[in-house]
Scaffold this active site. Sequence first.
Site, PDB file in Angstrom:
ATOM      1  N   PHE A 146       0.836  -1.190   0.000  1.00 54.27           N
ATOM      2  CA  PHE A 146       0.000   0.000   0.000  1.00 54.27           C
ATOM      3  C   PHE A 146       0.875   1.246   0.000  1.00 54.27           C
ATOM      4  CE2 PHE A 146      -2.549   3.346   1.815  1.00 54.27           C
ATOM      5  CZ  PHE A 146      -3.765   3.169   1.174  1.00 54.27           C
ATOM      6  N   SER A 170      -3.982   8.376   7.309  1.00 54.68           N
ATOM      7  CA  SER A 170      -3.737   7.026   7.784  1.00 54.68           C
ATOM      8  C   SER A 170      -4.094   6.029   6.705  1.00 54.68           C
ATOM      9  CB  SER A 170      -4.596   6.787   9.038  1.00 54.68           C
ATOM     10  OG  SER A 170      -5.033   5.446   9.081  1.00 54.68           O
ATOM     11  N   LYS A 171      -3.201   5.061   6.508  1.00 50.82           N
ATOM     12  CA  LYS A 171      -3.504   4.129   5.438  1.00 50.82           C
ATOM     13  C   LYS A 171      -4.645   3.203   5.810  1.00 50.82           C
ATOM     14  CE  LYS A 171       0.318   1.129   6.624  1.00 50.82           C
ATOM     15  NZ  LYS A 171       1.580   0.598   6.116  1.00 50.82           N
ATOM     16  N   ARG A 172      -4.829   3.042   7.094  1.00 43.87           N
ATOM     17  CA  ARG A 172      -5.913   2.171   7.511  1.00 43.87           C
ATOM     18  C   ARG A 172      -7.257   2.875   7.358  1.00 43.87           C
ATOM     19  NH1 ARG A 172      -5.194   1.916  12.540  1.00 43.87           N
ATOM     20  NH2 ARG A 172      -7.295   2.296  13.281  1.00 43.87           N
TER      21      ARG A 172
END
Length: 550
Positions: free
Chosen positions: A46, A294-296
């Site tokens: 990602f 935030s990648k989440r």
Amino acid sequence: MNYKELANLLFPDIDKTISYYEEKYPKRNLKDGAKVTRIAPSPTGFVHIGNLYGAFADERLARQSGGVFMLRIEDTDEKRKVEGAVKAIIDAFEFFGLTFDEGVGIDGETGDYGPYFQSMRKDIYQCVAKYLVEQGRAYPCFCTEEELLELRKKQESEKITTGYYGKWARERNLTLDEIKERLSRNESFVLRFKSIGDEQNTFEIEDAIRGTLTLRENYQDIVLLKSNGIPTYHFAHVVDDHFMRVTHVVRGEEWLSTLPAHVEMFRAIGWDLPVYCHTAHLMKIENGNKRKLSKRKDPELGLTYYMELGYHPAAVREYIMTILNSNYEEWRMANPDSSYEEFEFTLEKMSTSGAMFDLEKLNNVSKDVLLKIPAEDIYEFLLEWSGKYKTEITGLLEKNKTSVIRLLSIGREGNKPRKDLIYCEQIFDFISYFFDEYFRIADRIPENIDEQDAKKLLGEYLKTYDPKDDQNQWFEKIRKIAEANGYAPRPKDYKKNPDLYKGHVGDVSTTIRIALIGRANSPDIWEIQQIMGEDKVRARIENMINRIKV
RNA sequence: GGCCCAUUGGUCAAGUGGUUAAGACAUCGCCCUUUCACGGCGGUAACAGGGGUUCGAGUCCCCUAUGGGUCACCA
């Protein structure tokens, strides 16, 4: 304590010394001032816009100075590994124009400072770890997770700083015999750094972006090697960036808090520090608050988001450059046709506070960037994009190549060019009226025109329509039709005497526009008609006439 | 909570002790105009708050507030 014996006990198979690696990975033979940088993602696959932001800084720094820009994969955490991630990372960066001089590549590694996968560098880390043990600066810790948790609870209840340090670092004091015994029982252990720092002391360090930082000394006995013998990020950073001869460590500000530990490790081994460059986080707004990307939580900020919408890489790059260096926009205005590579990127001009990612601005930048790209190239890009993300239109685009290119070209010439094109999804929507499969009447006819009039006006337009007319002849005819039906031939006449007319020629042309493309707004209709051809024009006008039931 | 970092218009930001506090995006108005754009002109709008230091502070110091980060055998 005989540290030498302990070192051999812990690392019996490590026979190389640090000086061996110093020779194997010698100082790079680069010209003065050349910078060596790297990006070091973990292989989750990602990549988000913030990674790209940092990567551009690394790339510019290296390339601008005649240095080296490399890719290292930080795969020390098994849990984070994702199949195919390395290729995904490389592809994503390449899409946005970032290529590497050294390190991990699609077909293996290049460069003399590898391996570039941390998982392949175990011996190197252990060699340095062994040295630290010999120096009495590292020791095995057999504490279990439960014991650590208990320690934390106790510290919390006493309201003191949690962690493994000072008097709490119980296993610092293990004797050689005790260690031998535990090892013989096959107890698993981590290797901890023995800190000699003092929480109360501060020291100063220069950050190339932030200037002088005042930090507390590290005093925590951080983990160097996990129980599987693989290093933590902290230790790997020190060892790799040293042996890979990285000169500038560009990383996010989340590393500021562990910088003291990194500094202490460098000092303990006796190595020079790299130049640290801690970038600010890109932020987003959520519920009125700024928040770190935030990648989440923000999958939409992954690079694939922009690839799917079809943003041109040059546009994304241009936008990133504007937030990367505060003087870039100014430079761009003065050098509209220069390559971004001619801009002198400097760390001092990087922001120290987190910038909000501004999609509006990206769009604006994109309009200007696409204007500089020939319509033929935009067509190719559109086609490539549809092939990946919108295959149902690929056929249409291929069949109508010439028309599409002409549609994309309308009004782009001259010194006041239109800036209609932003990203593929939007571009296709913008020209979709051309295709009968996507054509629909979206807007209403102007309120100055009733349906009966509309029908009449369109009928007369159809009668006089001649595709051979040039733009002036064509518009004169519309003027005449307008005037004959009680509409002012010029909008100004209508404005002056609104009571004399039902509306003005603009209302008439808008009606024709709606019949032709279904929308009240569009580029020049005469040009669109020339692209559509007589049959399609007549068919659409007739359809509109038939739609109106009066 | 401890520690660290940050704080100039809605957004990105210039500014390094003396400026009418730039510029860009967005927004609003006007002009251009067959629509929409483009372009031009103009407007609204900012130094988080409080104390110092100084002849003079957005700029230096302290406190407060707010935001962010970090406190793992994750990076």
